[in-house]
Design an enzyme around this catalytic site. Sequence first.
Site, PDB file in Angstrom:
ATOM      1  N   TYR A  70       0.978  -1.160  -0.181  1.00  0.00           N
ATOM      2  CA  TYR A  70      -0.070  -0.009  -0.011  1.00  0.00           C
ATOM      3  C   TYR A  70       1.088   1.394   0.105  1.00  0.00           C
ATOM      4  CZ  TYR A  70      -3.843   3.349   1.419  1.00  0.00           C
ATOM      5  OH  TYR A  70      -4.563   4.084   1.571  1.00  0.00           O
TER       6      TYR A  70
ATOM      7  N   TYR B  78      -3.399   5.278   8.661  1.00  0.00           N
ATOM      8  CA  TYR B  78      -2.521   3.894   8.450  1.00  0.00           C
ATOM      9  C   TYR B  78      -1.020   3.848   9.171  1.00  0.00           C
ATOM     10  CZ  TYR B  78      -1.764  -0.166   5.475  1.00  0.00           C
ATOM     11  OH  TYR B  78      -1.543  -1.457   5.047  1.00  0.00           O
TER      12      TYR B  78
HETATM   13  P1  ZID Z   1      -8.425 -10.042   4.305  1.00  0.00           P
HETATM   14  O1  ZID Z   1      -8.855  -9.967   5.640  1.00  0.00           O
HETATM   15  O2  ZID Z   1      -9.572 -10.562   3.343  1.00  0.00           O
HETATM   16  O3  ZID Z   1      -6.945 -11.024   4.130  1.00  0.00           O
HETATM   17  C1  ZID Z   1      -6.081 -10.929   5.044  1.00  0.00           C
HETATM   18  C2  ZID Z   1      -5.844 -12.513   5.478  1.00  0.00           C
HETATM   19  O4  ZID Z   1      -4.656 -12.670   6.468  1.00  0.00           O
HETATM   20  C3  ZID Z   1      -7.228 -13.195   6.362  1.00  0.00           C
HETATM   21  O5  ZID Z   1      -7.546 -14.220   5.530  1.00  0.00           O
HETATM   22  C4  ZID Z   1      -6.689 -13.288   7.660  1.00  0.00           C
HETATM   23  O6  ZID Z   1      -7.329 -14.554   8.075  1.00  0.00           O
HETATM   24  C5  ZID Z   1      -5.270 -13.671   7.129  1.00  0.00           C
HETATM   25  N1  ZID Z   1      -4.216 -13.683   8.537  1.00  0.00           N
HETATM   26  C6  ZID Z   1      -4.166 -12.832   9.314  1.00  0.00           C
HETATM   27  N2  ZID Z   1      -3.298 -13.137  10.332  1.00  0.00           N
HETATM   28  C7  ZID Z   1      -2.563 -14.268   9.867  1.00  0.00           C
HETATM   29  C8  ZID Z   1      -1.595 -15.073  10.323  1.00  0.00           C
HETATM   30  N3  ZID Z   1      -0.906 -14.751  11.471  1.00  0.00           N
HETATM   31  N4  ZID Z   1      -1.305 -16.370   9.487  1.00  0.00           N
HETATM   32  C9  ZID Z   1      -2.045 -16.657   8.723  1.00  0.00           C
HETATM   33  N5  ZID Z   1      -3.234 -15.835   7.854  1.00  0.00           N
HETATM   34  C10 ZID Z   1      -3.532 -14.684   8.400  1.00  0.00           C
HETATM   35  O7  ZID Z   1      -8.009  -8.691   3.815  1.00  0.00           O
HETATM   36  P2  ZID Z   1      -7.318  -8.059   2.423  1.00  0.00           P
HETATM   37  O8  ZID Z   1      -7.694  -8.706   1.252  1.00  0.00           O
HETATM   38  O9  ZID Z   1      -7.386  -6.691   2.459  1.00  0.00           O
HETATM   39  O10 ZID Z   1      -5.723  -8.058   2.738  1.00  0.00           O
HETATM   40  C11 ZID Z   1      -4.527  -8.801   1.779  1.00  0.00           C
HETATM   41  C12 ZID Z   1      -3.612  -7.990   1.447  1.00  0.00           C
HETATM   42  O11 ZID Z   1      -3.987  -6.816   0.873  1.00  0.00           O
HETATM   43  C13 ZID Z   1      -2.976  -7.410   2.773  1.00  0.00           C
HETATM   44  O12 ZID Z   1      -1.344  -7.497   2.711  1.00  0.00           O
HETATM   45  C14 ZID Z   1      -3.289  -5.825   3.045  1.00  0.00           C
HETATM   46  O13 ZID Z   1      -2.383  -5.206   3.686  1.00  0.00           O
HETATM   47  C15 ZID Z   1      -3.272  -5.497   1.443  1.00  0.00           C
HETATM   48  N6  ZID Z   1      -3.906  -4.388   1.193  1.00  0.00           N
HETATM   49  C16 ZID Z   1      -5.338  -4.502   1.251  1.00  0.00           C
HETATM   50  C17 ZID Z   1      -5.953  -2.972   1.062  1.00  0.00           C
HETATM   51  C18 ZID Z   1      -7.448  -3.029   1.103  1.00  0.00           C
HETATM   52  O14 ZID Z   1      -7.886  -2.050   0.770  1.00  0.00           O
HETATM   53  N7  ZID Z   1      -8.551  -4.076   1.431  1.00  0.00           N
HETATM   54  C19 ZID Z   1      -5.165  -1.781   0.874  1.00  0.00           C
HETATM   55  C20 ZID Z   1      -3.892  -2.011   0.397  1.00  0.00           C
HETATM   56  C21 ZID Z   1      -3.408  -3.533   0.598  1.00  0.00           C
HETATM   57  C22 ZID Z   1      -5.749  -0.689   1.576  1.00  0.00           C
HETATM   58  O15 ZID Z   1      -5.825  -0.958   2.868  1.00  0.00           O
HETATM   59  N8  ZID Z   1      -6.773   2.969  -0.506  1.00  0.00           N
HETATM   60  C23 ZID Z   1      -7.115   2.686   0.832  1.00  0.00           C
HETATM   61  C24 ZID Z   1      -6.802   1.499   1.594  1.00  0.00           C
HETATM   62  C25 ZID Z   1      -5.964   0.494   0.729  1.00  0.00           C
HETATM   63  C26 ZID Z   1      -5.863   0.745  -0.568  1.00  0.00           C
HETATM   64  C27 ZID Z   1      -6.258   1.970  -0.899  1.00  0.00           C
END
Ligand code: ZID
Length: 234
Positions: free
Chosen positions: A176, A186
């Site tokens: 991000y 953030y």
């Molecule tokens: P998600 O909750 O679907 O996926 C995260 C997963 O990690 C979940 O299934 C959890 O159960 C799992 N998890 C947590 N802890 C553990 C652990 N210890 N061991 C194994 N599994 C674990 O969320 P997601 O799809 O948003 O996240 C996926 C990736 O995308 C992450 O690295 C985020 O940081 C990244 N990401 C998401 C967003 C967003 O908007 N969803 C953004 C940027 C990066 C973002 O925040 N403008 C504002 C905000 C953003 C972008 C633009």
Amino acid sequence: GKRAFIAGIADDNGYGWAIAKSLAAAGAEILVGTWVPALNIFETSLRRGKFDQSRVLPDGSLMEIKKVYPLDAVFDSPEDVPEDVKANKRYAGSSNWTVQEAAECVKKDFGTIDILVHSLANGPEQTSSGDIKKRLPRCYFCFELLFCFPSQAFPANYESRHVTKLHMCASISLTYIASERIIPGYGGGMSSAKAALESDTRVLAFEAGRKQNIRVNTISAGPLGSRAAKAIGF
Ligand code: ZID
């Protein structure tokens, strides 16, 4: 076809699920790593057809998940797991869920993977400052990516880490822009974790790329209303 391991799917709302679908639509075999405490509900929902609508691929078929592995990416190997976690009911019912063990299981079951997707974030820990330094960076870092790399791909200081030699070709993670610019809200270790993730990606892309022909990339994601995003109020 290619085989992909996607770490970080526990429902059908996140990036991991969407990436899995794209890979499945392109003909890949899908393996999933699911956070241990979320495993039960994810597998039950899957089995009961709760995700069937969102499993539909462009050709009308349903995405098949070949196998779901329990995973807690906070812990490299069993020695790292504290007693209270071991004894926790949500963990005690599963086994082989540290990074090292999960990688070994994948290796035993399938031999190799072609693609590793790191789609890990953390919910509650992201906002509770006490725990954040210990847990959050491990969930965001590229270190979990190491679990599939052949160890000779790494600079000397990585060598001491547990590395299962599981052949692979490419990996991606999600980052991000808050790694570089101030995004209000953030903070608390999240922006620095993403900066570290990007830095690791550059180093690993160089080392693994030169020595093993492994591509290492991270994608700066747009906003998506996932569980993790909602947990931090985004
Ligand atoms: P998600 O909750 O679907 O996926 C995260 C997963 O990690 C979940 O299934 C959890 O159960 C799992 N998890 C947590 N802890 C553990 C652990 N210890 N061991 C194994 N599994 C674990 O969320 P997601 O799809 O948003 O996240 C996926 C990736 O995308 C992450 O690295 C985020 O940081 C990244 N990401 C998401 C967003 C967003 O908007 N969803 C953004 C940027 C990066 C973002 O925040 N403008 C504002 C905000 C953003 C972008 C633009």
